[in-house]
Motif scaffolding. Sequence first.
Motif, PDB file in Angstrom:
ATOM      1  N   ASP A 698     -35.548   8.758  18.905  1.00 42.82           N
ATOM      2  CA  ASP A 698     -35.784   7.736  19.571  1.00 42.82           C
ATOM      3  C   ASP A 698     -34.464   6.715  19.976  1.00 42.82           C
ATOM      4  O   ASP A 698     -33.268   6.886  20.456  1.00 42.82           O
ATOM      5  N   GLY A 699     -34.979   5.394  19.301  1.00 41.65           N
ATOM      6  CA  GLY A 699     -34.067   4.150  20.101  1.00 41.65           C
ATOM      7  C   GLY A 699     -33.017   3.399  18.809  1.00 41.65           C
ATOM      8  O   GLY A 699     -34.507   3.154  17.692  1.00 41.65           O
ATOM      9  N   GLY A 700     -32.518   2.615  19.190  1.00 41.19           N
ATOM     10  CA  GLY A 700     -32.022   1.772  18.081  1.00 41.19           C
ATOM     11  C   GLY A 700     -31.201   0.650  18.918  1.00 41.19           C
ATOM     12  O   GLY A 700     -30.787   1.320  19.845  1.00 41.19           O
ATOM     13  N   VAL A 701     -31.339  -0.305  18.306  1.00 34.31           N
ATOM     14  CA  VAL A 701     -30.239  -1.837  18.754  1.00 34.31           C
ATOM     15  C   VAL A 701     -29.785  -2.026  17.456  1.00 34.31           C
ATOM     16  O   VAL A 701     -30.349  -2.390  16.235  1.00 34.31           O
ATOM     17  N   LEU A 702     -28.635  -2.001  17.644  1.00 32.17           N
ATOM     18  CA  LEU A 702     -27.648  -2.808  16.330  1.00 32.17           C
ATOM     19  C   LEU A 702     -26.975  -4.193  16.682  1.00 32.17           C
ATOM     20  O   LEU A 702     -26.967  -4.663  17.869  1.00 32.17           O
ATOM     21  N   LYS A 703     -27.953  -5.536  15.762  1.00 32.62           N
ATOM     22  CA  LYS A 703     -27.078  -6.082  16.253  1.00 32.62           C
ATOM     23  C   LYS A 703     -26.133  -6.936  14.615  1.00 32.62           C
ATOM     24  O   LYS A 703     -26.500  -6.470  13.218  1.00 32.62           O
ATOM     25  N   ILE A 704     -24.908  -7.270  15.055  1.00 38.08           N
ATOM     26  CA  ILE A 704     -24.010  -7.597  13.922  1.00 38.08           C
ATOM     27  C   ILE A 704     -23.596  -9.177  14.731  1.00 38.08           C
ATOM     28  O   ILE A 704     -23.382  -9.908  15.547  1.00 38.08           O
ATOM     29  N   GLY A 705     -24.024 -10.464  13.334  1.00 33.83           N
ATOM     30  CA  GLY A 705     -23.728 -11.730  13.612  1.00 33.83           C
ATOM     31  C   GLY A 705     -24.861 -11.777  14.914  1.00 33.83           C
ATOM     32  O   GLY A 705     -26.035 -11.687  14.689  1.00 33.83           O
ATOM     33  N   PRO A 706     -24.462 -13.157  15.918  1.00 28.61           N
ATOM     34  CA  PRO A 706     -25.402 -13.023  17.010  1.00 28.61           C
ATOM     35  C   PRO A 706     -26.070 -12.931  18.164  1.00 28.61           C
ATOM     36  O   PRO A 706     -26.754 -12.624  18.294  1.00 28.61           O
ATOM     37  N   GLY A 707     -24.949 -11.672  18.137  1.00 24.99           N
ATOM     38  CA  GLY A 707     -24.591 -11.002  19.203  1.00 24.99           C
ATOM     39  C   GLY A 707     -25.622  -9.140  19.303  1.00 24.99           C
ATOM     40  O   GLY A 707     -25.333  -8.442  17.871  1.00 24.99           O
ATOM     41  N   VAL A 708     -25.818  -8.528  20.382  1.00 27.96           N
ATOM     42  CA  VAL A 708     -25.995  -7.008  20.097  1.00 27.96           C
ATOM     43  C   VAL A 708     -24.568  -6.518  20.337  1.00 27.96           C
ATOM     44  O   VAL A 708     -23.641  -7.178  21.150  1.00 27.96           O
ATOM     45  N   VAL A 709     -24.586  -5.477  19.966  1.00 26.40           N
ATOM     46  CA  VAL A 709     -23.457  -4.689  19.586  1.00 26.40           C
ATOM     47  C   VAL A 709     -23.175  -3.381  20.282  1.00 26.40           C
ATOM     48  O   VAL A 709     -22.923  -3.072  20.869  1.00 26.40           O
ATOM     49  N   VAL A 710     -24.745  -2.692  19.902  1.00 22.23           N
ATOM     50  CA  VAL A 710     -25.091  -0.695  20.407  1.00 22.23           C
ATOM     51  C   VAL A 710     -26.709  -1.442  20.540  1.00 22.23           C
ATOM     52  O   VAL A 710     -27.355  -1.597  20.018  1.00 22.23           O
ATOM     53  N   ASN A 711     -26.706  -1.168  21.993  1.00 19.94           N
ATOM     54  CA  ASN A 711     -28.210  -0.998  22.343  1.00 19.94           C
ATOM     55  C   ASN A 711     -28.008   0.125  22.693  1.00 19.94           C
ATOM     56  O   ASN A 711     -28.315   0.675  23.795  1.00 19.94           O
TER      57      ASN A 711
END
Length: 768
Positions: A698-711
Amino acid sequence: MIAPAKNLIRYCSAVFLLSLSVSLTAGAQDATKYPLIPYPTNLTAGEGSFVITSQTTIVTAKQFTGEAAELNKLLAKGLGSSLKMTKTAGQHTIKLVYDAGITAPEAYRLTITPQAVTIKANDPAGVFHAVETIRQLLPVAIEKGITSKKLVLPAVAIDDQPAYAWRGMHLDVSRHFFSISYLKKFIDRMALYKMNKLHLHLTDDQGWRIEIKKYPKLTEEGAWRTFDKNDTACTKRSKDNPDFTIDKEHIIQKNGKTLYGGFYTQQQMKGVVAYAAAKHIDIIPEIDMPGHMMAAINSYPFLTCNGENKWGTLFTKPICPCNETTFEFAQNVFDEIMEIFPSKYIHIGGDEVDRTDWGKSDACKALMEKEGIKDLAALQSYFINRMEKYFNSKGRKLIGWDEIIEGGISPTAIVMYWRTWVPKAPVEAVKNGNTVIMTPGEPLYFDNQPDQYSIDKVYHFNPIPKVLNAQEAKSIIGAQANLWSENIPSERRADYMSMPRMTALAECLWTNDDAKYNSYLQRLVKQYSRMDAMKINYRLPDLPNLLNEYVFTDEGKLSIASPLNTLTIRYTTDGTLPNVSSPVLPLTLVIKKSELIRVAEFTPSGVRGDVYNLNYTKQNMLGPVKIAPPKPGLACTYYKAYFKETALMQNAKVDSTFTTDKIEVPSTVKAPSFGITYKGYIDVPADGIYSFYLTCDDGGVLKIGPGVVVNNDGNHSAQERSGQIALAMGAHPFKLDFIEGGGGFTLKLKYSVNGSAPQDVPAAWFKN
């Protein structure tokens, strides 16, 4: 900043642009001259053409009079009048010939020369498929009823037969209702592409759509409802997309309430069945039992074990398989269904049954003891098996969703496989001796939002599980696509979700030749004008090479190549939706500040395709962090629970931990619902603008460094979301949260840098 990755769209877009190339291959010439979908088994191009005029006659074998009438009706749309039907062949004749030597079901031989058109077949279905081939070879104007003095067919020799016997489409009319006229339109386009099974989902919790005279309240009450959460969601989305507007003809005022719904009388449905039969399409009715029966139980509460009718943990309470009154009701309903639908197949559903109340029922406990039924799954099988025997006594065959095998099922039942996350189900069914129809949610649930990969995935779908041998594979008789209508409130939206994916499935099941994919895409371009003439609200081709989120350090540049030379791309920068008055996107749009660019393609008639929201963010290059001597791989935390969104994992109980250097669902995970956090560092080898493509079901959230890259958060089918980040060479904090609600088990992460082709993230980049 770079333009969007040049080869992100690996499938449809590149081939669409071939229409602009300076020369065509022989295959492309065939696609232009014979733009047939599905493509015939064998096609030999001819010289010249056959010209049909009012003087042309039709000669038919007695077995094919109905098909001759369908052909005459088609030609009359282009000529303005019907052709003369004769018993003997003369000059310039269209002949329908019975040929016992053609043994494959639905096969035909079509020969077009300047002197005559000859259709040969052993059964009427084969002749009708030849007629639909002729339809696709005729000018598009025939779909509009534009008449002329002559119709021209290119010379050709075709030998054709289907790869699979079951080539189906499913339409859910219970969640949102569809008119008789739309059912006939749906049948027309199925016939055009040689589909032969229409599975109508007539009843569910949200509505009962077919008149049953013995139980009039099923439609008097069960066909109508106040607006539910799906209606509300559609209404909200209709503000940006009018296709989500609920069809007003299905809304009434009754007893001071606004009600939505509708139903088909038996006489109306018999007319639809006859209409489909003339086009050799078999309509398979589904009356869903023992679960999904809330619309019936509301009016007839005796159907449950305890008189209750409400939602359980996941599904509604089912009817009770332990009371004779339940079987009396079911048999009475199906008696009337069989009077309406002559199909030898009857679908009983049998999916998503909440059996909890059965275990509390004294009647069920007594029945289980009497019959030696060991568990509640076997009790459901008792119900299904008993109904199958009743169907068989009436000369019918039972179809059920693949859950029916769980408690044991007779080998004569037909299993319809849908649960992608249970790949063993069709295999177990085959080994049990059952016939199987493949309709897995991925990629054949057409209510799932289409994207740039949808056509490719449907076209290349293989109905045969790899573990089956050649003999076992014969039990797989075909496939169908399902169109569930929770979020499809209008005929236009149903068109959009089913077309052109239906054409890809049609060729998959009829032609079954992956090597013809590029040719198919070229032929599909030619089919769009026919769909326009048929007033089909098909989904326009995807705009190529687009991400969801962009970043730039100095300036951004947006360039989009139109997938069709007939489309115009327009854009806005003020947050409003693009319309026909919005500016045309230039060859290169230079972006100097952080802003939202909204783009959409438009047909010459002003029809708008999907709106793409492209977020551009100006940012500095993110510097690396210093880390202690790293270990390879990412540290992973596994949560064995159900989550609606990734943030809910923060306070969840940890089940286990592990380390991995791959972004994928481990093969050891068997829980239907779970969450995984992948955490560590990503060590990139060079400065650049990095694009990441995250596919989740279903869902995923990718964070690199301090912020979200892909929501890509939430519970949804497999879909790709993308984003960018400017990274300096070195290590950067990395975190990927993934949730699976029960269904897909799909998790993929790819990257590209400075416009390179998307590829898997190297394992060596992951550290912890």
